[in-house]
Motif scaffolding. Structure first.
Motif, mmCIF file in Angstrom:
data_model
loop_
_atom_site.group_PDB
_atom_site.id
_atom_site.type_symbol
_atom_site.label_atom_id
_atom_site.label_comp_id
_atom_site.label_asym_id
_atom_site.label_seq_id
_atom_site.Cartn_x
_atom_site.Cartn_y
_atom_site.Cartn_z
ATOM 1 N N GLY A 101 4.701 17.424 13.728
ATOM 2 C CA GLY A 101 6.147 17.236 13.779
ATOM 3 C C GLY A 101 6.573 15.895 14.351
ATOM 4 O O GLY A 101 7.747 15.665 14.640
ATOM 5 N N ALA A 102 5.602 14.967 14.518
ATOM 6 C CA ALA A 102 5.925 13.682 15.138
ATOM 7 C C ALA A 102 6.586 12.692 14.168
ATOM 8 O O ALA A 102 7.032 11.628 14.582
ATOM 9 C CB ALA A 102 4.649 13.064 15.710
ATOM 10 N N PHE A 103 6.647 13.023 12.888
ATOM 11 C CA PHE A 103 7.185 12.077 11.904
ATOM 12 C C PHE A 103 8.455 12.621 11.268
ATOM 13 O O PHE A 103 8.593 13.834 11.099
ATOM 14 C CB PHE A 103 6.141 11.804 10.817
ATOM 15 C CG PHE A 103 4.886 11.208 11.357
ATOM 16 C CD1 PHE A 103 4.783 9.845 11.572
ATOM 17 C CD2 PHE A 103 3.816 12.012 11.702
ATOM 18 C CE1 PHE A 103 3.634 9.293 12.115
ATOM 19 C CE2 PHE A 103 2.656 11.475 12.238
ATOM 20 C CZ PHE A 103 2.567 10.103 12.443
ATOM 21 N N VAL B 54 0.822 -1.217 0.000
ATOM 22 C CA VAL B 54 0.000 0.000 0.000
ATOM 23 C C VAL B 54 0.854 1.265 0.000
ATOM 24 O O VAL B 54 1.752 1.420 0.828
ATOM 25 C CB VAL B 54 -0.950 0.023 1.227
ATOM 26 C CG1 VAL B 54 -1.776 1.304 1.247
ATOM 27 C CG2 VAL B 54 -1.868 -1.192 1.206
ATOM 28 N N ALA B 55 0.563 2.160 -0.942
ATOM 29 C CA ALA B 55 1.174 3.494 -0.938
ATOM 30 C C ALA B 55 0.059 4.506 -0.723
ATOM 31 O O ALA B 55 -0.941 4.506 -1.445
ATOM 32 C CB ALA B 55 1.879 3.760 -2.262
ATOM 33 N N LEU B 56 0.226 5.325 0.314
ATOM 34 C CA LEU B 56 -0.765 6.364 0.612
ATOM 35 C C LEU B 56 -0.180 7.705 0.192
ATOM 36 O O LEU B 56 0.923 8.056 0.603
ATOM 37 C CB LEU B 56 -1.059 6.342 2.119
ATOM 38 C CG LEU B 56 -1.826 7.510 2.732
ATOM 39 C CD1 LEU B 56 -3.237 7.599 2.168
ATOM 40 C CD2 LEU B 56 -1.913 7.351 4.261
ATOM 41 N N PHE B 57 -0.899 8.438 -0.659
ATOM 42 C CA PHE B 57 -0.442 9.759 -1.103
ATOM 43 C C PHE B 57 -1.265 10.852 -0.423
ATOM 44 O O PHE B 57 -2.497 10.804 -0.446
ATOM 45 C CB PHE B 57 -0.577 9.903 -2.628
ATOM 46 C CG PHE B 57 0.578 9.311 -3.382
ATOM 47 C CD1 PHE B 57 0.710 7.933 -3.519
ATOM 48 C CD2 PHE B 57 1.540 10.123 -3.958
ATOM 49 C CE1 PHE B 57 1.784 7.377 -4.210
ATOM 50 C CE2 PHE B 57 2.620 9.590 -4.660
ATOM 51 C CZ PHE B 57 2.739 8.209 -4.782
ATOM 52 N N LEU B 58 -0.553 11.824 0.149
ATOM 53 C CA LEU B 58 -1.201 12.949 0.831
ATOM 54 C C LEU B 58 -0.487 14.238 0.444
ATOM 55 O O LEU B 58 0.706 14.209 0.122
ATOM 56 C CB LEU B 58 -1.066 12.803 2.357
ATOM 57 C CG LEU B 58 -1.730 11.616 3.030
ATOM 58 C CD1 LEU B 58 -1.234 11.478 4.467
ATOM 59 C CD2 LEU B 58 -3.244 11.786 3.021
ATOM 60 N N PRO B 59 -1.167 15.381 0.530
ATOM 61 C CA PRO B 59 -0.447 16.644 0.346
ATOM 62 C C PRO B 59 0.424 16.919 1.572
ATOM 63 O O PRO B 59 0.072 16.531 2.683
ATOM 64 C CB PRO B 59 -1.562 17.697 0.264
ATOM 65 C CG PRO B 59 -2.825 16.938 -0.002
ATOM 66 C CD PRO B 59 -2.629 15.600 0.641
ATOM 67 N N ARG B 60 1.548 17.566 1.369
ATOM 68 C CA ARG B 60 2.393 17.918 2.523
ATOM 69 C C ARG B 60 1.983 19.298 3.021
ATOM 70 O O ARG B 60 2.537 20.330 2.605
ATOM 71 C CB ARG B 60 3.866 17.908 2.111
ATOM 72 C CG ARG B 60 4.813 18.383 3.196
ATOM 73 C CD ARG B 60 5.589 17.288 3.835
ATOM 74 N NE ARG B 60 6.444 17.738 4.900
ATOM 75 C CZ ARG B 60 7.767 17.625 4.918
ATOM 76 N NH1 ARG B 60 8.395 17.095 3.888
ATOM 77 N NH2 ARG B 60 8.452 18.018 5.960
ATOM 78 N N HIS C 210 8.844 11.023 1.996
ATOM 79 C CA HIS C 210 8.343 9.699 2.358
ATOM 80 C C HIS C 210 8.405 9.473 3.859
ATOM 81 O O HIS C 210 9.345 9.903 4.526
ATOM 82 C CB HIS C 210 9.200 8.647 1.635
ATOM 83 C CG HIS C 210 8.869 7.243 2.025
ATOM 84 N ND1 HIS C 210 9.666 6.489 2.859
ATOM 85 C CD2 HIS C 210 7.805 6.461 1.716
ATOM 86 C CE1 HIS C 210 9.105 5.291 3.032
ATOM 87 N NE2 HIS C 210 7.986 5.255 2.351
ATOM 88 N N VAL C 211 7.362 8.813 4.370
ATOM 89 C CA VAL C 211 7.361 8.363 5.765
ATOM 90 C C VAL C 211 6.893 6.907 5.753
ATOM 91 O O VAL C 211 5.898 6.580 5.094
ATOM 92 C CB VAL C 211 6.373 9.202 6.624
ATOM 93 C CG1 VAL C 211 6.161 8.559 7.990
ATOM 94 C CG2 VAL C 211 6.864 10.628 6.799
ATOM 95 N N GLN C 212 7.625 6.037 6.442
ATOM 96 C CA GLN C 212 7.161 4.655 6.553
ATOM 97 C C GLN C 212 6.285 4.554 7.794
ATOM 98 O O GLN C 212 6.731 4.806 8.906
ATOM 99 C CB GLN C 212 8.358 3.692 6.638
ATOM 100 C CG GLN C 212 7.979 2.224 6.480
ATOM 101 C CD GLN C 212 7.353 1.911 5.123
ATOM 102 O OE1 GLN C 212 7.741 2.475 4.094
ATOM 103 N NE2 GLN C 212 6.363 1.021 5.102
ATOM 104 N N TRP C 213 5.031 4.203 7.596
ATOM 105 C CA TRP C 213 4.054 4.170 8.689
ATOM 106 C C TRP C 213 3.570 2.732 8.827
ATOM 107 O O TRP C 213 2.666 2.316 8.121
ATOM 108 C CB TRP C 213 2.915 5.135 8.346
ATOM 109 C CG TRP C 213 1.784 5.168 9.319
ATOM 110 C CD1 TRP C 213 1.853 5.150 10.672
ATOM 111 C CD2 TRP C 213 0.385 5.246 8.990
ATOM 112 N NE1 TRP C 213 0.589 5.200 11.210
ATOM 113 C CE2 TRP C 213 -0.330 5.269 10.215
ATOM 114 C CE3 TRP C 213 -0.345 5.305 7.787
ATOM 115 C CZ2 TRP C 213 -1.724 5.336 10.258
ATOM 116 C CZ3 TRP C 213 -1.723 5.378 7.839
ATOM 117 C CH2 TRP C 213 -2.399 5.395 9.064
ATOM 118 N N GLY C 214 4.232 1.981 9.695
ATOM 119 C CA GLY C 214 3.935 0.544 9.767
ATOM 120 C C GLY C 214 4.215 -0.062 8.405
ATOM 121 O O GLY C 214 5.280 0.160 7.820
#
Ligand code: ADP
Length: 485
Positions: free
Chosen positions: A51-53, A38-44, A77-81
């Motif tokens: 600031g937790a990531f 799964v790749a989740l795309f979001l606006p930054r 990119h952030v790896q979230w689980g």
């Protein structure tokens, strides 16, 4: 299966409402199922996740055409689980306070911001080499994506076998703009027809998602029927939806069963499950009465509301009805929103000390205490695409009192027989009907065995995401198979 989720918000990164909860939860449950990537795309946006990531830049940039210009997109990119989250970056569009609006109204360039985001998702996936089997888009902000795949990207081999699924969370928000937006988005005039993208002389993003996605879903089976057949519910799109009837499905949302678990909840006075319900509920009720300055009487029915104060939720009916029952009932309300409703609850509380307590504002911990401490939960909504609060209240053994509409109808069963019921329901949001069921509730509350049998049905229900995720994955697989023909 390779699944790309495109959304304008997802908890815990950015959230303004239910869409954020659902998009985040779904990305996680899809990723947990065997064989999925799964790749989740979001606006930054500015201050993502407070600031937790820690973000890792994806090297390089790519250009997105918009209104005859080129705008630059970069990715981080952030790896979230198990979920890979990609953030589309562009300072001009996303680095500002707020997600959709200022205190004075929507950002004027929301059309451009989300057109840019949508195209950047398609280009971004190519850029990182993530070739999706299915793209799952949510609400109007990402609704142009299926339209791009059917038009500008029609001959793009990268997406030749990609299926699109579009989910409507609330049809009241459609993303309607003028002709200039249609042009800025780069569509061809041949697509400016009522069957495709045109809507009363302009463009309607939500409509584009409905007409162009391979499969369309919404967040409950009843809402899926209501928006097709009742003009008040379809908000002008009922004809378009009926046209897609064969590909339109209602899948109920779930709740996070770890956050909403009365056995392990640290906000509440005493944890309980069904077996320890009687003692647990009594302790939580007493604590809530004490905290709210209400008379500590276990024989009064303690009713709760945790809600946006909005006409959708039918709370004017609560204001109208509850005063007639205060001899046998107490009410605790937590909510923020409409000034008239706020004023109404303030007055009701001031006129009935010991019986009614109102806390204006948003308060996560106090919400937990209300679900745990109350006997019934009032939610006589005028419409409700899915609704989460009624499921949370059932899990906490607070019986919901709802209107038979949308997701409320699909989750709360009431046929007058306590052994088959897990809450109370009225047919229409009318004060007379609410009054009549409240009368019934007050007398039934004395019959502890009957009451407890309903609580048992409520607490034992399955409100988890697993059930709905399996339904989505089944639809994904059907949509994908059709694409391979
Ligand atoms: P909607 O998305 O239409 O607002 P839902 O029932 O789907 O309604 O979801 C509402 C969610 O927001 C629930 O988790 C509820 O507990 C929470 N909520 C609503 N208002 C408040 C508030 N004032 N304080 C804390 N939580 C709230």
């Amino acid at each position: 299966m390779k699944i790309l989720v495109a959304a304008s918000e997802a908890f815990p990164f950015c959230k303004t409402g239910g869409l954020g909860d659902v998009a985040g939860a779904l990305a996680q449950v899809f990723a947990r199922a065997e064989g999925n990537e799964v790749a989740l795309f979001l606006p930054r946006y500015r201050n993502i996740g407070g600031g937790a990531f820690s973000f890792k830049a994806v090297g390089g940039s790519f250009l997105i055409p918009i209104g005859g210009r080129m705008e630059t997109a970069t990715l981080s990119h952030v790896q979230w689980g198990k979920v890979s989250v990609y953030f589309v970056e562009n300072q001009k569009y996303f680095d500002r306070p707020g997600i959709y609006r200022t205190a004075y109204g929507d950002f004027e360039d929301n059309d451009e911001r989300f057109t840019f985001f949508t195209r950047a998702v398609l280009e971004g996936a190519k850029f990182i080499g993530f070739k999706p089997d299915v793209i799952h888009c949510h609400d109007w902000q990402t609704a142009l994506l299926p339209a791009y795949l059917r038009t500008s990207y029609k001959i793009d081999s990268f997406y030749a076998k990609t299926a699109t699924v579009f989910t409507i969370h609330n049809i009241a928000y459609q993303g309607m703009f003028g002709r200039d937006t249609f042009l800025k988005a780069g569509f061809d005039w041949t697509d400016f027809t009522p069957e495709k993208l045109e809507f009363y002389g302009g463009i309607n993003f939500l409509k584009a998602g409905i007409t162009m996605a391979d499969t369309v879903t919404t967040v409950s089976p009843t809402y899926a029927a209501e928006i097709q057949h009742l003009p008040d519910f379809g908000k002008g799109l009922e004809g378009v939806l009926r046209h897609r009837s064969a590909d339109l499905f209602g899948i109920i949302n779930g709740i996070d069963e770890e956050i909403w678990d009365p056995a392990t909840d640290t906000f509440i006075e005493r944890g309980y499950d069904f077996k320890s319900y009687t003692r647990g509920k009594a302790a939580c009720k007493k604590a809530l009465q004490e905290e709210c300055g209400l008379e500590q009487d276990k024989n009064l029915v303690l009713a709760g509301v945790v809600s946006r104060l909005d006409s959708q939720k039918g709370l004017d009916l609560v204001l109208e009805t509850v005063p007639g029952f205060l001899e046998n009932m107490q009410l605790v309300v937590l909510g923020v929103g409409d000034p008239a409703l706020t004023e109404g609850f303030k007055r009701l509380a001031a006129a009935n000390p010991g019986r009614v307590y109102f806390k204006p504002g948003f308060d996560e911990g106090f919400a937990h205490k209300i679900y745990a401490g109350t006997d019934i939960f009032l939610m006589p909504s005028r419409f409700e695409p899915c609704g989460l609060s009624q499921m949370i209240s059932m899990r906490y053994g607070s019986l919901p009192v709802v209107t038979r509409t949308g997701g409320l109808k699909d989750t709360v069963n009431y046929n007058g027989e306590p052994k088959d019921s897990n809450g109370f329901a009225i047919d229409a949001p009318e004060a007379g009907q609410l009054r009549s069921i409240m009368g019934h509730i007050v007398s039934m509350f004395k019959w502890r065995d009957l009451w407890t049998s309903m609580v048992k049905n409520a607490m034992k229900g399955d409100y988890s995401w697993n059930r709905s995720a399996a339904d989505y994955l089944r639809l994904f697989s059907i949509a994908w198979q059709k694409k391979q023909l």
